[in-house]
Design a protein around this motif. Structure first.
Motif, PDB file in Angstrom:
ATOM      1  N   THR A 182      80.633  50.690  35.978  1.00 29.81           N
ATOM      2  CA  THR A 182      81.399  51.411  34.963  1.00 29.81           C
ATOM      3  C   THR A 182      81.759  50.523  33.765  1.00 29.81           C
ATOM      4  OG1 THR A 182      83.203  53.010  34.715  1.00 29.81           O
ATOM      5  CG2 THR A 182      83.728  50.963  35.841  1.00 29.81           C
ATOM      6  N   SER A 207      84.084  50.716  28.116  1.00 30.65           N
ATOM      7  CA  SER A 207      84.017  50.183  29.477  1.00 30.65           C
ATOM      8  C   SER A 207      85.310  50.437  30.243  1.00 30.65           C
ATOM      9  CB  SER A 207      83.718  48.687  29.440  1.00 30.65           C
ATOM     10  OG  SER A 207      82.437  48.458  28.891  1.00 30.65           O
ATOM     11  N   THR A 249      87.571  54.093  42.921  1.00 30.64           N
ATOM     12  CA  THR A 249      87.815  54.232  41.478  1.00 30.64           C
ATOM     13  C   THR A 249      88.996  53.388  41.029  1.00 30.64           C
ATOM     14  OG1 THR A 249      87.008  56.505  41.651  1.00 30.64           O
ATOM     15  CG2 THR A 249      88.122  55.888  39.618  1.00 30.64           C
ATOM     16  N   THR A 279      87.178  46.791  35.758  1.00 34.67           N
ATOM     17  CA  THR A 279      86.610  47.087  34.436  1.00 34.67           C
ATOM     18  C   THR A 279      87.622  46.911  33.321  1.00 34.67           C
ATOM     19  OG1 THR A 279      85.252  48.681  33.226  1.00 34.67           O
ATOM     20  CG2 THR A 279      87.096  49.577  34.475  1.00 34.67           C
ATOM     21  N   LYS A 306      80.117  56.743  31.673  1.00 35.45           N
ATOM     22  CA  LYS A 306      80.935  56.950  32.871  1.00 35.45           C
ATOM     23  C   LYS A 306      80.239  57.883  33.863  1.00 35.45           C
ATOM     24  CE  LYS A 306      84.294  54.359  31.480  1.00 35.45           C
ATOM     25  NZ  LYS A 306      84.514  53.035  32.110  1.00 35.45           N
ATOM     26  N   SER A 323      77.511  55.949  35.587  1.00 32.29           N
ATOM     27  CA  SER A 323      78.122  54.996  36.517  1.00 32.29           C
ATOM     28  C   SER A 323      78.586  55.698  37.788  1.00 32.29           C
ATOM     29  CB  SER A 323      79.313  54.302  35.847  1.00 32.29           C
ATOM     30  OG  SER A 323      78.911  53.621  34.675  1.00 32.29           O
ATOM     31  N   SER A 382      87.475  58.383  36.078  1.00 28.35           N
ATOM     32  CA  SER A 382      87.100  57.249  35.230  1.00 28.35           C
ATOM     33  C   SER A 382      86.685  57.646  33.818  1.00 28.35           C
ATOM     34  CB  SER A 382      85.958  56.462  35.886  1.00 28.35           C
ATOM     35  OG  SER A 382      84.790  57.265  35.991  1.00 28.35           O
ATOM     36  N   SER A 383      86.626  58.933  33.534  1.00 26.89           N
ATOM     37  CA  SER A 383      86.112  59.357  32.222  1.00 26.89           C
ATOM     38  C   SER A 383      87.156  59.337  31.118  1.00 26.89           C
ATOM     39  CB  SER A 383      85.509  60.764  32.322  1.00 26.89           C
ATOM     40  OG  SER A 383      86.475  61.695  32.769  1.00 26.89           O
TER      41      SER A 383
END
Length: 707
Positions: free
Chosen positions: A104, A135, A159, A166, A318, A321, A343-344
């Motif tokens: 990610t 990122s 996550t 990240t 994302k 990933s 994660s988006s």
């Protein structure tokens, strides 16, 4: 007219009462209105912020009060992510989190660099910083996930762990690029950054737990405990900034540091989540919305071009990933979607990096215009990215999380009713009430909030003082349970014999577990031992737990669990074992099992999917266990699986346990569990499994109950 004279109603509103009232009305109305049309209220708060903000109708300005409260909300999100992570599962999935963190970070970074350097023709330095914007991500949908009860899901743990990795990498890129733009990147820069970050991490992860354990042992005041948590969040955030990284990393580390000191089922955890979700996090979302200015997208095609590339790099990166993580670790389709949804969202670290890059002026044009590291088109594009990414994150996270939650419910052993788990607290001493309630909540296997009972038997001629004392104790127990959002049923019973009164309630309420508390320094008295063996233990289908609490449950680092020979042949062994695992699972403490080799083999077979940290030590003789018990450290507790005379696991030396505990463990917590000797008629699943002795199947039953 009087109102107008008292309050200045010109825009933006400056009156603090009106400002706070307006924000509270928005926080109240967003869930009520948007839930009906199935729109995540998190998105509603962001849109509301855009409407009332300086770029909307300018009802409120994004002044210091909004920024301070919003910053607390951002730190709160990261703190809760670290606090609620299952440390046992996190350690099991650490390589998965590392892999996802690399995915990610790398995929969006590459897409962003290609877009910035080849399509937007930025310089290499600007392109690297531009790429790092995509990122990082903000766990803006995490409160939704936590509310649905799947915060311990593997995908969520992966996550959350990947977020830490990240975000750190992205913010380190920011620190390096800023240093390079100012021309001071050299050996000294790298040494300083590395050393400061390591020192920061060691202080937060090692010193903070020591301070926290000392504080919680000595301070019982609920308000002081909550303020202490806030102090730790901000102190960690400040230390992170001093180390050269963003404050959100400090808040996340603070959550990890206090993870084991704030049990997930405790009243303190309930207060931390309640205040954060009610006030601080909504303020943060509204403050993010205030940054959105829709007008800029109609003024320049270049802004739209930059925004489009940013959206593709961020959302596309994302998504790729998440898919890569799903395929790599063979996760379900919904778990892959959940990873993408969580994660988006780009908000905190992205906005911080953009603002830092925008404020760095590299040079000036001939007309005196500043040449910035990141221009205004990137700044405006980042606002659109925040809005769209948070929208996508909210919808996808909620949809996938609901499906996962529904699937978990379908897999759970049917019938989470009073017939399967009813826990009775026999309370008689004011000093033991709260800690008995905390133990009762900790050992619960089901999410049912109405399977906890507290009983006080009045046998002193039913005089007025004894009645008032009973009511006082029961009220205290109900308050302690309510603080953890658990409903406790208070039972007051009149009986000339206390034991008969307790035994009758056990039959009436179909009790599965009876908890009896020992008074602090008194420990086992001869009369208590007599009543225990000749009274309470006469119930053959009830787990009896004798509890001595010398310190809060949250401060226990490790439990030593002694299991005698042949214990696995007892009817109530696995029911008792489930209570031990719930203690470890809900408190985060390590468990060391001391048992014969054949029982160790059984435990290792069925513990693989139980997310607890466990050690297994072969106990050759019962005397070996007694010596281990007598040498426990201050922050360690003892759990012993006992047996009544006539049971297969009974050992004559068990009669000496009360004396051993009085002599050596008066300052430690300990718990004696007497498993029932006949199969519980109300737990057919465990009974049927126990009959044929299929240990793997027993493990599956326990794992389902864990859910």
């Amino acid at each position: 007219m009087i109102l107008l004279s008292i309050h200045n109603l010109s825009l933006p509103i400056e009156d603090p009462v009106l400002k706070f009232l307006l924000v509270l009305v928005i926080i109240l109305a967003a869930p009520l209105l948007l839930n009906k049309i199935k729109v995540p209220h998190l998105l509603g708060l962001i849109i509301a912020g855009a409407i009332i903000g300086p770029n909307g109708f300018n009802v409120l300005s994004r002044d210091s009060s909004i920024v301070v409260t919003g910053t607390t909300g951002l730190l709160y999100i990261m703190f809760l992510a670290g606090l609620e992570i299952d440390m046992g599962d996190f350690k099991k999935n650490k390589w998965k989190s590392l892999t996802f963190g690399i995915y990610t970070f790398t995929v969006p970074f590459v897409l962003g660099y290609l877009g910035g350097y080849y399509l937007l023709h930025f310089s290499m330095l600007t392109s690297i910083l531009f790429a790092s914007l995509f990122s990082s991500h903000t766990l803006i949908a995490y409160p939704l996930i936590s509310k649905l009860g799947i915060a311990k899901n593997k995908a969520v743990n992966i996550t959350v762990g990947g977020t830490m990795i990240t975000d750190i990498l992205a913010l380190l890129v920011l620190a390096v690029i800023v240093g390079m733009s100012q021309g001071d990147v050299g050996t000294e820069f790298w040494v300083k950054l590395s050393v400061s970050f390591v020192v920061f991490a060691l202080i937060v992860l090692i010193v903070f737990p020591i301070i926290g354990r000392w504080f919680f042992k000595r301070v019982d005041d609920k308000i002081s405990q909550y303020i202490f948590v806030l102090v730790m969040i901000y102190l960690a955030a400040m230390l992170a900034e001093l180390a050269g990284v963003e404050a959100i990393i400090g808040a996340f580390f603070a959550g990890l540091a206090l993870n084991r000191l704030i049990p997930h089922t405790s009243s303190l955890m309930n207060r931390v989540e309640f205040v954060g979700n009610a006030i601080f996090i909504p303020f943060f979302l509204i403050s993010v919305g205030m940054l959105i200015d829709f007008k800029v997208f109609f003024k320049s095609w270049e802004t739209l071009e930059v925004a489009g590339i940013m959206l593709v790099a961020s959302i596309g990166g994302k998504y790729l990933s998440a898919v890569a993580t799903q395929k790599t670790f063979r996760l379900t389709k919904e778990e892959g979607k959940l990873i993408f949804g969580l994660s988006s969202a780009s908000a905190a670290a992205t906005l911080a990096s953009v603002m830092v890059g925008y404020n760095i002026i590299l040079s000036e044009t001939e007309t005196g215009e500043p040449v910035r590291l990141l221009n205004e088109h990137v700044l405006n594009g980042s606002i659109l990215l925040i809005l769209i990414s948070c929208t996508i994150s909210s919808f996808i996270s909620m949809a996938s999380a609901q499906k996962i939650a529904e699937s978990d419910n379908e897999d759970t052993v049917s019938g989470n009713t009073h017939e399967e788990e009813n826990i009775l607290l026999a309370i008689n001493h004011e000093a033991t009430v709260e800690r008995m309630v905390n133990l009762g909540i900790l050992i619960k296997a089901h999410s049912n909030t109405e399977d906890l009972f507290a009983l006080n038997v009045i046998n002193e001629d039913k005089n007025e003082s004894s009645v008032k004392n009973a009511e006082k104790l029961l009220h205290q127990a109900a308050d302690a349970a309510a603080a953890a959002d658990v409903k406790l049923q208070a039972l007051k019973r009149y009986d000339n014999d206390v034991i008969n009164g307790v035994n009758n309630v056990i039959k009436e309420q179909k009790i599965t577990d009876l908890i009896i508390g020992l008074e602090g320094e008194k420990g086992f008295s001869p009369s208590f031992v007599y009543n225990l063996y000749n009274g309470y233990l006469q119930n053959d289908d009830v787990n009896v737990l004798v509890y001595h609490a010398a310190q809060p449950l949250s401060t226990i680092k490790k439990y030593a669990v002694m299991i005698p020979e042949n214990a696995h042949q007892e009817a109530g062994f696995f029911h008792a074992l489930l209570r031990v695992w719930n203690i470890a699972r809900n408190s985060g403490a390590t468990v060391a099992f001391y048992a014969p080799e054949n029982i160790i083999d059984i435990l290792q077979k069925i513990i693989k999917k139980a997310n607890i940290e466990a050690e297994f030590i072969i106990m050759s003789t019962w005397q070996d266990g007694e010596r281990t018990a007598a040498q426990l450290k201050d922050d360690e507790a003892l759990i012993i699986l006992m047996a009544k005379r006539g049971m297969k696991s009974y050992i004559p030396r068990m009669r000496l346990i009360p004396e051993l505990l009085n002599r050596n463990l008066n300052d430690n917590n300990y718990l004696l569990i007497f498993p029932f000797s006949e199969y519980d008629k109300n737990s057919p699943e465990i009974r049927s499994v126990g009959n044929h002795g299929d240990f793997v199947e027993i493990g599956n039953v326990i794992q389902k109950i864990f859910k």
